[in-house]
Design an enzyme around this catalytic site. Structure first.
Site, PDB file in Angstrom:
ATOM      1  N   CYS A   1     -10.656   4.056  -0.926  1.00 51.91           N
ATOM      2  CA  CYS A   1      -9.245   4.156  -0.556  1.00 51.91           C
ATOM      3  C   CYS A   1      -9.109   3.366   0.721  1.00 51.91           C
ATOM      4  O   CYS A   1      -9.928   3.533   1.641  1.00 51.91           O
ATOM      5  CB  CYS A   1      -8.841   5.618  -0.338  1.00 51.91           C
ATOM      6  SG  CYS A   1      -7.175   5.820   0.365  1.00 51.91           S
TER       7      CYS A   1
ATOM      8  N   GLU B   1      -2.526   9.081   7.887  1.00 48.35           N
ATOM      9  CA  GLU B   1      -1.097   8.829   8.036  1.00 48.35           C
ATOM     10  C   GLU B   1      -0.521   9.511   9.287  1.00 48.35           C
ATOM     11  O   GLU B   1       0.509   9.100   9.802  1.00 48.35           O
ATOM     12  CB  GLU B   1      -0.339   9.293   6.786  1.00 48.35           C
ATOM     13  CG  GLU B   1      -0.585   8.415   5.564  1.00 48.35           C
ATOM     14  CD  GLU B   1       0.031   7.033   5.687  1.00 48.35           C
ATOM     15  OE1 GLU B   1       1.054   6.884   6.375  1.00 48.35           O
ATOM     16  OE2 GLU B   1      -0.526   6.081   5.084  1.00 48.35           O
TER      17      GLU B   1
ATOM     18  N   CYS C   1      -4.095  -0.852  -2.412  1.00 50.05           N
ATOM     19  CA  CYS C   1      -4.128   0.597  -2.626  1.00 50.05           C
ATOM     20  C   CYS C   1      -4.996   0.816  -3.845  1.00 50.05           C
ATOM     21  O   CYS C   1      -4.715   0.266  -4.916  1.00 50.05           O
ATOM     22  CB  CYS C   1      -2.712   1.131  -2.857  1.00 50.05           C
ATOM     23  SG  CYS C   1      -2.637   2.849  -3.419  1.00 50.05           S
TER      24      CYS C   1
ATOM     25  N   ASP D   1       0.850  -1.189   0.000  1.00 48.54           N
ATOM     26  CA  ASP D   1       0.000   0.000   0.000  1.00 48.54           C
ATOM     27  C   ASP D   1       0.884   1.237   0.000  1.00 48.54           C
ATOM     28  O   ASP D   1       2.082   1.163   0.284  1.00 48.54           O
ATOM     29  CB  ASP D   1      -0.914   0.001   1.235  1.00 48.54           C
ATOM     30  CG  ASP D   1      -1.877   1.187   1.237  1.00 48.54           C
ATOM     31  OD1 ASP D   1      -2.721   1.257   0.340  1.00 48.54           O
ATOM     32  OD2 ASP D   1      -1.758   2.061   2.127  1.00 48.54           O
ATOM     33  N   SER D   2       0.271   2.381  -0.269  1.00 46.04           N
ATOM     34  CA  SER D   2       1.003   3.638  -0.244  1.00 46.04           C
ATOM     35  C   SER D   2       1.360   4.058   1.177  1.00 46.04           C
ATOM     36  O   SER D   2       2.180   4.951   1.373  1.00 46.04           O
ATOM     37  CB  SER D   2       0.167   4.741  -0.896  1.00 46.04           C
ATOM     38  OG  SER D   2      -1.028   4.959  -0.159  1.00 46.04           O
TER      39      SER D   2
ATOM     40  N   HIS E   1      -7.270   3.680   3.103  1.00 48.36           N
ATOM     41  CA  HIS E   1      -7.065   4.519   4.285  1.00 48.36           C
ATOM     42  C   HIS E   1      -8.396   4.910   4.933  1.00 48.36           C
ATOM     43  O   HIS E   1      -8.456   5.150   6.144  1.00 48.36           O
ATOM     44  CB  HIS E   1      -6.319   5.808   3.918  1.00 48.36           C
ATOM     45  CG  HIS E   1      -4.855   5.646   3.690  1.00 48.36           C
ATOM     46  ND1 HIS E   1      -4.335   5.054   2.558  1.00 48.36           N
ATOM     47  CD2 HIS E   1      -3.778   6.005   4.452  1.00 48.36           C
ATOM     48  CE1 HIS E   1      -3.006   5.072   2.629  1.00 48.36           C
ATOM     49  NE2 HIS E   1      -2.650   5.641   3.760  1.00 48.36           N
TER      50      HIS E   1
END
Length: 269
Positions: free
Chosen positions: A183, A151, A72, A9-10, A185
């Site tokens: 996403c 993040e 991702c 993933d990013s 996230h």
């Protein structure tokens, strides 16, 4: 040596998929790479996301994975087919599983999608949804401010609420009954997103359906883990290891306490 499932993933977003893998497939070993030093991927040009994804995959191949999961949405949208052409193990993304989950839940036929700029611009969810049900109405919205919040570990705060409200509050004007968190996230912000959207809108995360896809593929290929020993998971990140570990332990909760884990930092690129 047990062959792992490689997940990339990013940043920390792919941990939502890892949590489901650990829950549904507790015998499977996971090797995870979060590119926290270069997150977010959403605003980046497609060629750069493809390059970053290749670099991570090349690194993960040393662990001889039996499957690669691109957890991702941005990388899935632009790099999935490229990676599939470069490796000889199954590679799956998170967009088709998320679309299937939403179609199963919707009653109104109006589905919302929120994601990074790169994912929304790709139209990947629109295509995936309309392949399943051509008459679905899709409302898409890019939310570039969400990934930085996650993040930073800022899941619940007044700033988070204001950011979510200003980004997606207007979506309440549409007759959607499902909103795809496009996403990985975004499930970290589920409570705040649900507060903004109200209880009549189902929030759809691709994590559960993605884990089901993984289980099906491993079963069909006869590659399920059969060892009675607990797997030792490995987690890598390219940025702040302390913050990454804190978020991972907080999100994975009991799952991470059940199995041994190795934490490492690796610079790539």
């Amino acid at each position: 040596m047990q062959q792992p499932i490689a997940v990339l993933d990013s940043g920390v977003g792919g941990l939502t998929v890892v949590k489901e893998i650990m829950r549904q497939l507790p015998r499977e070993k996971v090797v995870y790479f979060g590119d926290t030093a270069r997150t977010p991927y959403g605003p980046r040009p497609s060629w750069e996301v493809v390059r970053f994804t290749r670099e991570i995959v090349d690194y993960l191949l040393q662990f001889q994975p039996k499957m690669i999961v691109i957890a991702c949405n941005t990388a899935t949208a632009v790099a999935l087919e490229d990676i599939r052409s470069r490796v000889d193990v199954p590679v799956i993304g998170v967009i088709n599983p998320g679309a299937r989950a939403a179609v199963k839940r919707t009653q109104s036929g109006c589905i919302g999608v929120i994601g990074t700029q790169g994912t929304i611009n790709s139209g990947a969810y629109d295509m995936a949804l309309k392949e399943i049900t051509p008459h679905v109405k899709v409302i898409s919205e890019a939310c570039p401010e969400f990934v930085p919040l996650v993040e930073q570990g800022n899941f619940r705060s007044e700033e988070t609420y204001r950011t979510v409200l200003s980004s997606i509050g207007h979506l309440r004007n549409y007759p959607m009954d499902c909103l795809i968190l496009g996403c990985t996230h975004y499930p970290f912000l589920t409570e705040t997103i649900a507060e903004v959207m109200g209880d009549k809108v189902n929030l759809i995360s691709s994590a559960d359906e993605t884990a089901r896809d993984i289980s099906t593929i491993l079963h069909d290929q006869g590659k399920q883990a059969r060892s009675e020993l607990m797997p030792v998971h490995q987690f890598f990140c390219s940025g702040d290891a302390g913050l990454f570990k804190m978020i991972a332990q907080q999100w994975l909760g009991e799952q991470i306490q059940l199995t041994p884990v190795v934490w490492q930092v690796k610079q790539i690129g």
